[in-house]
Design a protein around this motif. Sequence first.
Motif, PDB file in Angstrom:
ATOM      1  N   MET A   1       0.840  -1.197   0.000  1.00 14.66           N
ATOM      2  CA  MET A   1       0.000   0.000   0.000  1.00 14.66           C
ATOM      3  C   MET A   1       0.876   1.247   0.000  1.00 14.66           C
ATOM      4  O   MET A   1       1.888   1.291   0.694  1.00 14.66           O
ATOM      5  N   ALA A   2       0.475   2.233  -0.793  1.00 12.75           N
ATOM      6  CA  ALA A   2       1.222   3.490  -0.831  1.00 12.75           C
ATOM      7  C   ALA A   2       0.251   4.653  -0.672  1.00 12.75           C
ATOM      8  O   ALA A   2      -0.502   4.983  -1.594  1.00 12.75           O
ATOM      9  N   LEU A   3       0.255   5.238   0.506  1.00 12.89           N
ATOM     10  CA  LEU A   3      -0.556   6.424   0.784  1.00 12.89           C
ATOM     11  C   LEU A   3       0.347   7.642   0.624  1.00 12.89           C
ATOM     12  O   LEU A   3       1.303   7.819   1.387  1.00 12.89           O
ATOM     13  N   ILE A   4       0.061   8.469  -0.382  1.00 14.09           N
ATOM     14  CA  ILE A   4       0.962   9.559  -0.749  1.00 14.09           C
ATOM     15  C   ILE A   4       0.218  10.893  -0.724  1.00 14.09           C
ATOM     16  O   ILE A   4      -0.897  11.010  -1.255  1.00 14.09           O
ATOM     17  N   LEU A   5       0.836  11.887  -0.120  1.00  9.84           N
ATOM     18  CA  LEU A   5       0.314  13.246  -0.108  1.00  9.84           C
ATOM     19  C   LEU A   5       0.977  14.026  -1.238  1.00  9.84           C
ATOM     20  O   LEU A   5       2.206  14.148  -1.276  1.00  9.84           O
ATOM     21  N   ASN A   6       0.178  14.533  -2.168  1.00  8.79           N
ATOM     22  CA  ASN A   6       0.681  15.231  -3.349  1.00  8.79           C
ATOM     23  C   ASN A   6       0.424  16.728  -3.223  1.00  8.79           C
ATOM     24  O   ASN A   6      -0.706  17.147  -2.969  1.00  8.79           O
ATOM     25  N   LEU A   7       1.479  17.521  -3.437  1.00 11.28           N
ATOM     26  CA  LEU A   7       1.379  18.978  -3.296  1.00 11.28           C
ATOM     27  C   LEU A   7       1.717  19.656  -4.619  1.00 11.28           C
ATOM     28  O   LEU A   7       2.769  19.406  -5.198  1.00 11.28           O
ATOM     29  N   GLU A   8       0.828  20.538  -5.072  1.00  9.54           N
ATOM     30  CA  GLU A   8       1.042  21.293  -6.309  1.00  9.54           C
ATOM     31  C   GLU A   8       0.907  22.796  -6.019  1.00  9.54           C
ATOM     32  O   GLU A   8      -0.182  23.262  -5.682  1.00  9.54           O
ATOM     33  N   THR A   9       2.011  23.517  -6.123  1.00 14.50           N
ATOM     34  CA  THR A   9       1.992  24.966  -5.839  1.00 14.50           C
ATOM     35  C   THR A   9       2.782  25.756  -6.875  1.00 14.50           C
ATOM     36  O   THR A   9       3.167  26.891  -6.629  1.00 14.50           O
ATOM     37  N   ALA A  10       3.031  25.179  -8.038  1.00 15.86           N
ATOM     38  CA  ALA A  10       3.911  25.808  -9.020  1.00 15.86           C
ATOM     39  C   ALA A  10       3.280  26.992  -9.734  1.00 15.86           C
ATOM     40  O   ALA A  10       3.994  27.831 -10.294  1.00 15.86           O
ATOM     41  N   THR A  11       1.933  27.058  -9.732  1.00 16.14           N
ATOM     42  CA  THR A  11       1.248  28.160 -10.414  1.00 16.14           C
ATOM     43  C   THR A  11       0.222  28.773  -9.466  1.00 16.14           C
ATOM     44  O   THR A  11       0.352  28.660  -8.253  1.00 16.14           O
ATOM     45  N   THR A  12      -0.804  29.385 -10.011  1.00 16.38           N
ATOM     46  CA  THR A  12      -1.827  30.035  -9.187  1.00 16.38           C
ATOM     47  C   THR A  12      -2.685  29.040  -8.426  1.00 16.38           C
ATOM     48  O   THR A  12      -3.378  29.425  -7.479  1.00 16.38           O
ATOM     49  N   ASN A  13      -2.660  27.772  -8.819  1.00 16.51           N
ATOM     50  CA  ASN A  13      -3.494  26.762  -8.178  1.00 16.51           C
ATOM     51  C   ASN A  13      -2.779  26.139  -6.987  1.00 16.51           C
ATOM     52  O   ASN A  13      -1.770  25.461  -7.149  1.00 16.51           O
TER      53      ASN A  13
ATOM     54  N   VAL B   1       5.865  16.324  -4.419  1.00 24.59           N
ATOM     55  CA  VAL B   1       5.740  17.748  -4.690  1.00 24.59           C
ATOM     56  C   VAL B   1       5.976  18.023  -6.168  1.00 24.59           C
ATOM     57  O   VAL B   1       6.797  17.357  -6.812  1.00 24.59           O
ATOM     58  N   SER B   2       5.243  18.983  -6.695  1.00 25.88           N
ATOM     59  CA  SER B   2       5.464  19.450  -8.058  1.00 25.88           C
ATOM     60  C   SER B   2       6.754  20.264  -8.068  1.00 25.88           C
ATOM     61  O   SER B   2       6.888  21.242  -7.343  1.00 25.88           O
ATOM     62  N   MET B   3       7.717  19.856  -8.912  1.00 29.19           N
ATOM     63  CA  MET B   3       9.072  20.405  -8.824  1.00 29.19           C
ATOM     64  C   MET B   3       9.318  21.627  -9.699  1.00 29.19           C
ATOM     65  O   MET B   3      10.361  22.262  -9.605  1.00 29.19           O
ATOM     66  N   GLY B   4       8.373  21.986 -10.562  1.00 32.48           N
ATOM     67  CA  GLY B   4       8.578  23.104 -11.459  1.00 32.48           C
ATOM     68  C   GLY B   4       8.791  22.626 -12.883  1.00 32.48           C
ATOM     69  O   GLY B   4       8.762  21.420 -13.163  1.00 32.48           O
ATOM     70  N   PRO B   5       8.984  23.608 -13.774  1.00 29.88           N
ATOM     71  CA  PRO B   5       9.132  25.043 -13.534  1.00 29.88           C
ATOM     72  C   PRO B   5       7.815  25.698 -13.154  1.00 29.88           C
ATOM     73  O   PRO B   5       6.760  25.103 -13.280  1.00 29.88           O
TER      74      PRO B   5
ATOM     75  N   ALA C   1       9.921  15.302   9.341  1.00 23.05           N
ATOM     76  CA  ALA C   1       9.189  15.039  10.581  1.00 23.05           C
ATOM     77  C   ALA C   1       8.674  13.614  10.659  1.00 23.05           C
ATOM     78  O   ALA C   1       8.670  12.994  11.735  1.00 23.05           O
ATOM     79  N   LEU C   2       8.231  13.072   9.518  1.00 24.64           N
ATOM     80  CA  LEU C   2       7.628  11.743   9.500  1.00 24.64           C
ATOM     81  C   LEU C   2       8.605  10.647   9.109  1.00 24.64           C
ATOM     82  O   LEU C   2       8.262   9.463   9.154  1.00 24.64           O
ATOM     83  N   ASP C   3       9.816  11.048   8.688  1.00 27.10           N
ATOM     84  CA  ASP C   3      10.848  10.109   8.246  1.00 27.10           C
ATOM     85  C   ASP C   3      10.331   9.226   7.102  1.00 27.10           C
ATOM     86  O   ASP C   3      10.393   7.986   7.152  1.00 27.10           O
ATOM     87  N   ILE C   4       9.807   9.892   6.068  1.00 28.01           N
ATOM     88  CA  ILE C   4       9.292   9.195   4.891  1.00 28.01           C
ATOM     89  C   ILE C   4       9.925   9.802   3.642  1.00 28.01           C
ATOM     90  O   ILE C   4      10.472  10.903   3.677  1.00 28.01           O
ATOM     91  N   PRO C   5       9.863   9.100   2.499  1.00 23.14           N
ATOM     92  CA  PRO C   5      10.527   9.571   1.278  1.00 23.14           C
ATOM     93  C   PRO C   5       9.854  10.782   0.649  1.00 23.14           C
ATOM     94  O   PRO C   5       8.651  11.021   0.826  1.00 23.14           O
ATOM     95  N   LEU C   6      10.652  11.505  -0.122  1.00 22.97           N
ATOM     96  CA  LEU C   6      10.184  12.641  -0.917  1.00 22.97           C
ATOM     97  C   LEU C   6      10.211  12.251  -2.395  1.00 22.97           C
ATOM     98  O   LEU C   6      11.210  11.727  -2.889  1.00 22.97           O
ATOM     99  N   ILE C   7       9.116  12.519  -3.097  1.00 31.97           N
ATOM    100  CA  ILE C   7       9.005  12.258  -4.532  1.00 31.97           C
ATOM    101  C   ILE C   7       8.763  13.582  -5.245  1.00 31.97           C
ATOM    102  O   ILE C   7       7.998  14.424  -4.760  1.00 31.97           O
ATOM    103  N   SER C   8       9.417  13.787  -6.370  1.00 30.92           N
ATOM    104  CA  SER C   8       9.176  15.005  -7.152  1.00 30.92           C
ATOM    105  C   SER C   8       8.589  14.636  -8.506  1.00 30.92           C
ATOM    106  O   SER C   8       8.940  13.607  -9.096  1.00 30.92           O
ATOM    107  N   ILE C   9       7.689  15.482  -8.988  1.00 31.99           N
ATOM    108  CA  ILE C   9       7.040  15.289 -10.281  1.00 31.99           C
ATOM    109  C   ILE C   9       7.200  16.559 -11.102  1.00 31.99           C
ATOM    110  O   ILE C   9       6.948  17.662 -10.601  1.00 31.99           O
TER     111      ILE C   9
END
Length: 225
Positions: free
Chosen positions: A1-13, A64-68, A87-95
């Motif tokens: 199982m992979a529970l992943i939190l995805n963050l997108e902040t590269a633009t106005t959204n 996390v959304s890595m840009g540009p 804080a959670l000692d879990i991996p970071l993934i970039s897209i």
Amino acid sequence: MALILNLETATTNCSVCLSLNGEMVSIKENNTPSYSHAEQLHVFIKESMDESGYEMSDLDAVAVSMGPGSYTGLRIGVSAAKGLCFALDIPLISIATLKSLAGQLDVTKGDSIVSVLDARRMEVYSAVFDADLNQIRNTQAEIVDLESFQDYLSKSKIHFIGSGAEKIKQTLPNVNAEFYMDAVPSAKEMAKLTYEKYKKFEFEDVAYFEPYYLKDFLTTSTKKQ
């Protein structure tokens, strides 16, 4: 199982999506020109987790959304992602932001997708993908002129998606193109991409990872008539 939190902040959204094995569980997002990511991002993270019934300790990774994209937006998203991973000692993934944006389209085999984000004046960030989301031209910062994307427009139908598509439409009158000018990157398109990276253990170094700003612009010369 992979529970992943995805963050997108590269633009106005400002967009947060919780996904389980590549499928969206919950999403919170708000597209506003005010770039209020600093105020909204952590609220959206909490609301997404609360609605899902999962705890932060249940997360297997943060993506996390890595840009540009926007310098400030990228810094906010990456800082939040790295803080959670530490804080959670879990991996970071970039897209790659432009790849997840291209993922909003389902196009015919043989067509191409150009994800294009507005920069300033006639400048854009862009990348070219085939119908299967394979990147077929490297990501570039460029100035739009009459020669832009002609190699692709002459061979197949092109789908321009993103905030920079309006500049393309105004500059390149071509019947072999479709435009999706209102589309913005969203965390929901990250879900399948992050799950694939998770299964392959394609993780970033949390301490040293930086956003992909892509500041340099390439100029092209217009052919003489």
